[in-house]
Design a protein around this motif. Structure first.
Motif, PDB file in Angstrom:
ATOM      1  N   ASP A  93       0.835  -1.207   0.000  1.00 29.71           N
ATOM      2  CA  ASP A  93       0.000   0.000   0.000  1.00 29.71           C
ATOM      3  C   ASP A  93       0.867   1.252   0.000  1.00 29.71           C
ATOM      4  O   ASP A  93       0.503   2.278  -0.615  1.00 29.71           O
ATOM      5  CB  ASP A  93      -0.899  -0.032   1.235  1.00 29.71           C
ATOM      6  CG  ASP A  93      -1.895   1.100   1.246  1.00 29.71           C
ATOM      7  OD1 ASP A  93      -2.826   1.081   0.422  1.00 29.71           O
ATOM      8  OD2 ASP A  93      -1.750   2.006   2.090  1.00 29.71           O
ATOM      9  N   ARG A  94       2.001   1.168   0.696  1.00 33.78           N
ATOM     10  CA  ARG A  94       2.916   2.310   0.667  1.00 33.78           C
ATOM     11  C   ARG A  94       3.568   2.462  -0.705  1.00 33.78           C
ATOM     12  O   ARG A  94       3.734   3.584  -1.223  1.00 33.78           O
ATOM     13  CB  ARG A  94       3.980   2.133   1.744  1.00 33.78           C
ATOM     14  CG  ARG A  94       4.945   3.322   1.889  1.00 33.78           C
ATOM     15  CD  ARG A  94       5.992   2.995   2.923  1.00 33.78           C
ATOM     16  NE  ARG A  94       6.882   1.931   2.496  1.00 33.78           N
ATOM     17  CZ  ARG A  94       7.950   2.129   1.678  1.00 33.78           C
ATOM     18  NH1 ARG A  94       8.216   3.330   1.172  1.00 33.78           N
ATOM     19  NH2 ARG A  94       8.705   1.111   1.342  1.00 33.78           N
ATOM     20  N   LEU A  95       3.915   1.343  -1.349  1.00 35.11           N
ATOM     21  CA  LEU A  95       4.644   1.397  -2.609  1.00 35.11           C
ATOM     22  C   LEU A  95       3.764   1.821  -3.787  1.00 35.11           C
ATOM     23  O   LEU A  95       4.196   2.589  -4.658  1.00 35.11           O
ATOM     24  CB  LEU A  95       5.269   0.031  -2.897  1.00 35.11           C
ATOM     25  CG  LEU A  95       6.436  -0.373  -1.978  1.00 35.11           C
ATOM     26  CD1 LEU A  95       6.904  -1.775  -2.308  1.00 35.11           C
ATOM     27  CD2 LEU A  95       7.589   0.619  -2.105  1.00 35.11           C
ATOM     28  N   TRP A  96       2.513   1.319  -3.845  1.00 33.51           N
ATOM     29  CA  TRP A  96       1.715   1.685  -5.016  1.00 33.51           C
ATOM     30  C   TRP A  96       1.388   3.170  -5.040  1.00 33.51           C
ATOM     31  O   TRP A  96       1.134   3.758  -6.096  1.00 33.51           O
ATOM     32  CB  TRP A  96       0.439   0.870  -5.139  1.00 33.51           C
ATOM     33  CG  TRP A  96      -0.651   1.120  -4.096  1.00 33.51           C
ATOM     34  CD1 TRP A  96      -0.931   0.367  -3.034  1.00 33.51           C
ATOM     35  CD2 TRP A  96      -1.594   2.181  -4.087  1.00 33.51           C
ATOM     36  NE1 TRP A  96      -1.981   0.875  -2.317  1.00 33.51           N
ATOM     37  CE2 TRP A  96      -2.409   1.996  -2.959  1.00 33.51           C
ATOM     38  CE3 TRP A  96      -1.831   3.293  -4.923  1.00 33.51           C
ATOM     39  CZ2 TRP A  96      -3.442   2.872  -2.602  1.00 33.51           C
ATOM     40  CZ3 TRP A  96      -2.865   4.149  -4.572  1.00 33.51           C
ATOM     41  CH2 TRP A  96      -3.673   3.949  -3.417  1.00 33.51           C
ATOM     42  N   ARG A  97       1.410   3.785  -3.839  1.00 36.17           N
ATOM     43  CA  ARG A  97       1.163   5.218  -3.796  1.00 36.17           C
ATOM     44  C   ARG A  97       2.316   6.033  -4.391  1.00 36.17           C
ATOM     45  O   ARG A  97       2.157   7.226  -4.705  1.00 36.17           O
ATOM     46  CB  ARG A  97       0.923   5.671  -2.357  1.00 36.17           C
ATOM     47  CG  ARG A  97      -0.331   5.053  -1.726  1.00 36.17           C
ATOM     48  CD  ARG A  97      -0.498   5.440  -0.271  1.00 36.17           C
ATOM     49  NE  ARG A  97      -1.609   4.725   0.364  1.00 36.17           N
ATOM     50  CZ  ARG A  97      -2.873   5.105   0.302  1.00 36.17           C
ATOM     51  NH1 ARG A  97      -3.200   6.210  -0.370  1.00 36.17           N
ATOM     52  NH2 ARG A  97      -3.809   4.392   0.891  1.00 36.17           N
ATOM     53  N   LEU A  98       3.479   5.361  -4.514  1.00 32.18           N
ATOM     54  CA  LEU A  98       4.645   6.053  -5.075  1.00 32.18           C
ATOM     55  C   LEU A  98       4.711   5.982  -6.605  1.00 32.18           C
ATOM     56  O   LEU A  98       5.601   6.574  -7.230  1.00 32.18           O
ATOM     57  CB  LEU A  98       5.922   5.452  -4.480  1.00 32.18           C
ATOM     58  CG  LEU A  98       6.078   5.573  -2.951  1.00 32.18           C
ATOM     59  CD1 LEU A  98       7.345   4.873  -2.505  1.00 32.18           C
ATOM     60  CD2 LEU A  98       6.068   7.031  -2.519  1.00 32.18           C
ATOM     61  N   ILE A  99       3.795   5.194  -7.187  1.00 37.57           N
ATOM     62  CA  ILE A  99       3.795   5.067  -8.648  1.00 37.57           C
ATOM     63  C   ILE A  99       3.282   6.384  -9.253  1.00 37.57           C
ATOM     64  O   ILE A  99       2.231   6.904  -8.846  1.00 37.57           O
ATOM     65  CB  ILE A  99       2.925   3.886  -9.088  1.00 37.57           C
ATOM     66  CG1 ILE A  99       3.492   2.559  -8.512  1.00 37.57           C
ATOM     67  CG2 ILE A  99       2.832   3.819 -10.610  1.00 37.57           C
ATOM     68  CD1 ILE A  99       2.635   1.365  -8.795  1.00 37.57           C
ATOM     69  N   ALA A 100       4.007   6.850 -10.206  1.00 34.21           N
ATOM     70  CA  ALA A 100       3.657   8.156 -10.801  1.00 34.21           C
ATOM     71  C   ALA A 100       2.459   8.051 -11.738  1.00 34.21           C
ATOM     72  O   ALA A 100       1.550   8.890 -11.700  1.00 34.21           O
ATOM     73  CB  ALA A 100       4.865   8.727 -11.554  1.00 34.21           C
ATOM     74  N   ALA A 101       2.436   7.026 -12.577  1.00 32.99           N
ATOM     75  CA  ALA A 101       1.358   6.909 -13.571  1.00 32.99           C
ATOM     76  C   ALA A 101       0.065   6.470 -12.875  1.00 32.99           C
ATOM     77  O   ALA A 101       0.024   5.460 -12.158  1.00 32.99           O
ATOM     78  CB  ALA A 101       1.741   5.894 -14.634  1.00 32.99           C
ATOM     79  N   LYS A 102      -0.988   7.240 -13.093  1.00 30.87           N
ATOM     80  CA  LYS A 102      -2.258   6.969 -12.437  1.00 30.87           C
ATOM     81  C   LYS A 102      -2.859   5.621 -12.825  1.00 30.87           C
ATOM     82  O   LYS A 102      -3.374   4.912 -11.964  1.00 30.87           O
ATOM     83  CB  LYS A 102      -3.248   8.089 -12.733  1.00 30.87           C
ATOM     84  CG  LYS A 102      -4.559   7.991 -11.936  1.00 30.87           C
ATOM     85  CD  LYS A 102      -5.452   9.177 -12.232  1.00 30.87           C
ATOM     86  CE  LYS A 102      -6.717   9.114 -11.365  1.00 30.87           C
ATOM     87  NZ  LYS A 102      -7.484   7.909 -11.520  1.00 30.87           N
ATOM     88  N   PRO A 103      -2.859   5.242 -14.119  1.00 25.83           N
ATOM     89  CA  PRO A 103      -3.443   3.937 -14.469  1.00 25.83           C
ATOM     90  C   PRO A 103      -2.770   2.778 -13.731  1.00 25.83           C
ATOM     91  O   PRO A 103      -3.442   1.878 -13.198  1.00 25.83           O
ATOM     92  CB  PRO A 103      -3.235   3.846 -15.974  1.00 25.83           C
ATOM     93  CG  PRO A 103      -3.184   5.258 -16.425  1.00 25.83           C
ATOM     94  CD  PRO A 103      -2.464   5.994 -15.357  1.00 25.83           C
ATOM     95  N   GLN A 104      -1.416   2.795 -13.689  1.00 31.46           N
ATOM     96  CA  GLN A 104      -0.705   1.718 -12.967  1.00 31.46           C
ATOM     97  C   GLN A 104      -0.950   1.813 -11.463  1.00 31.46           C
ATOM     98  O   GLN A 104      -1.089   0.793 -10.785  1.00 31.46           O
ATOM     99  CB  GLN A 104       0.799   1.827 -13.259  1.00 31.46           C
ATOM    100  CG  GLN A 104       1.165   1.455 -14.672  1.00 31.46           C
ATOM    101  CD  GLN A 104       2.678   1.447 -14.900  1.00 31.46           C
ATOM    102  OE1 GLN A 104       3.456   1.873 -14.035  1.00 31.46           O
ATOM    103  NE2 GLN A 104       3.086   0.968 -16.066  1.00 31.46           N
ATOM    104  N   ARG A 105      -1.022   3.041 -10.988  1.00 28.57           N
ATOM    105  CA  ARG A 105      -1.278   3.215  -9.552  1.00 28.57           C
ATOM    106  C   ARG A 105      -2.653   2.657  -9.187  1.00 28.57           C
ATOM    107  O   ARG A 105      -2.805   1.962  -8.188  1.00 28.57           O
ATOM    108  CB  ARG A 105      -1.201   4.698  -9.203  1.00 28.57           C
ATOM    109  CG  ARG A 105      -1.232   4.937  -7.697  1.00 28.57           C
ATOM    110  CD  ARG A 105      -0.902   6.378  -7.329  1.00 28.57           C
ATOM    111  NE  ARG A 105      -1.880   7.311  -7.878  1.00 28.57           N
ATOM    112  CZ  ARG A 105      -1.583   8.199  -8.834  1.00 28.57           C
ATOM    113  NH1 ARG A 105      -0.351   8.264  -9.356  1.00 28.57           N
ATOM    114  NH2 ARG A 105      -2.510   9.050  -9.296  1.00 28.57           N
ATOM    115  N   ASP A 106      -3.669   2.930 -10.026  1.00 24.22           N
ATOM    116  CA  ASP A 106      -5.009   2.408  -9.754  1.00 24.22           C
ATOM    117  C   ASP A 106      -5.050   0.879  -9.869  1.00 24.22           C
ATOM    118  O   ASP A 106      -5.741   0.201  -9.094  1.00 24.22           O
ATOM    119  CB  ASP A 106      -6.011   3.019 -10.736  1.00 24.22           C
ATOM    120  CG  ASP A 106      -6.212   4.505 -10.497  1.00 24.22           C
ATOM    121  OD1 ASP A 106      -5.878   4.971  -9.376  1.00 24.22           O
ATOM    122  OD2 ASP A 106      -6.696   5.198 -11.395  1.00 24.22           O
ATOM    123  N   LEU A 107      -4.271   0.344 -10.830  1.00 23.78           N
ATOM    124  CA  LEU A 107      -4.241  -1.096 -11.000  1.00 23.78           C
ATOM    125  C   LEU A 107      -3.641  -1.774  -9.774  1.00 23.78           C
ATOM    126  O   LEU A 107      -4.195  -2.755  -9.256  1.00 23.78           O
ATOM    127  CB  LEU A 107      -3.438  -1.458 -12.253  1.00 23.78           C
ATOM    128  CG  LEU A 107      -3.243  -2.957 -12.527  1.00 23.78           C
ATOM    129  CD1 LEU A 107      -4.580  -3.655 -12.736  1.00 23.78           C
ATOM    130  CD2 LEU A 107      -2.327  -3.170 -13.746  1.00 23.78           C
TER     131      LEU A 107
END
Length: 228
Positions: A68-82
């Motif tokens: 949960d901490r790491l996916w919030r660091l993803i810059a691209a919104k589509p990948q972050r939502d995935l």
């Protein structure tokens, strides 16, 4: 884009590890439930298996927190939502398994309490049964004592009756002996009277004889003297 995790591993690697642990935990919960419902095992518990499942679920939840901490660091919104949906799915399934495990623990504790209560009830029932049996045994001993006393009393009465019967027989024999003795005494008394009478007659006869001899001597003396 794969994010690196401190201490090694990317978000994807952590996710794969969590999925493997999730499969193992799900299989463990199912095995526990089968053991619980199995009539052949009598609902036996498997402490080692339940401990392993609980440890796996805790580890999955820890991995979910890290993901949960790491996916919030993803810059691209589509990948972050995935990744958000993937992590949430794993977290939800881990929570569902945790609830299933908690319900299993609750049922197992309930079975243990019921078994303990049954054992206590059985122990009290056995104690009461032992108390009742002890009462019956005491009553039986009391009845046996009464029977023994009754038998001893009857024996004493029989012995007393026999003794009295013997005394009665002895008394009759004594009476018969007394009558015979009286008869003998009467006979002896009569004989003594006859003897005394004979002795008295003898004495009279002796006196008559002596007197007759004296008279004869006197007559002879007189005749002799007269002839001279």
């Amino acid at each position: 884009m794969a994010m690196a995790v401190e201490g090694g591993g990317t978000l994807s690697e952590i996710f794969q590890t969590a999925k493997k642990l999730l499969l193992r935990a799900r299989d463990g919960v199912e095995r526990l439930e089968r053991l619980e419902s199995s009539t052949s095992s009598g609902g036996l518990d498997s402490p080692e298996l339940s401990f392993t499942v609980k440890k796996d679920i805790s580890q999955i939840q820890s991995l979910c927190a890290e993901m949960d901490r790491l996916w919030r660091l993803i810059a691209a919104k589509p990948q972050r939502d995935l990744w958000k949906r993937k992590v949430e799915q794993v977290a939800e399934e881990a929570e569902s398994l945790k609830q299933s495990l908690d319900r299993y623990f609750s049922r197992n504790q309930k079975r243990m309490r019921e078994a303990q209560e049954r054992a206590e009830l059985l122990g009290r029932a056995n104690g009461e049964s032992a108390h009742v049996l002890r009462i019956f045994d005491e009553e039986a001993q009391a009845m046996q004592s009464v029977q023994n006393s009754k038998r001893m009393l009857q024996e004493s009465l029989s012995t007393g009756s026999a003794i009295l019967s013997k005394y009665s027989e002895q008394r009759e024999r004594l009476k018969n002996a007394q009558r015979k003795a009286l008869d003998v005494l009467n006979t002896v008394g009569l004989s003594n009277s006859v003897l005394r009478l004979i002795e008295r007659r003898n004495r009279v006869d002796r006196w008559i004889k002596y007197v007759g001899m004296l008279i004869t001597l006197a007559i002879m003396y007189f005749l002799v003297s007269w002839n001279r």
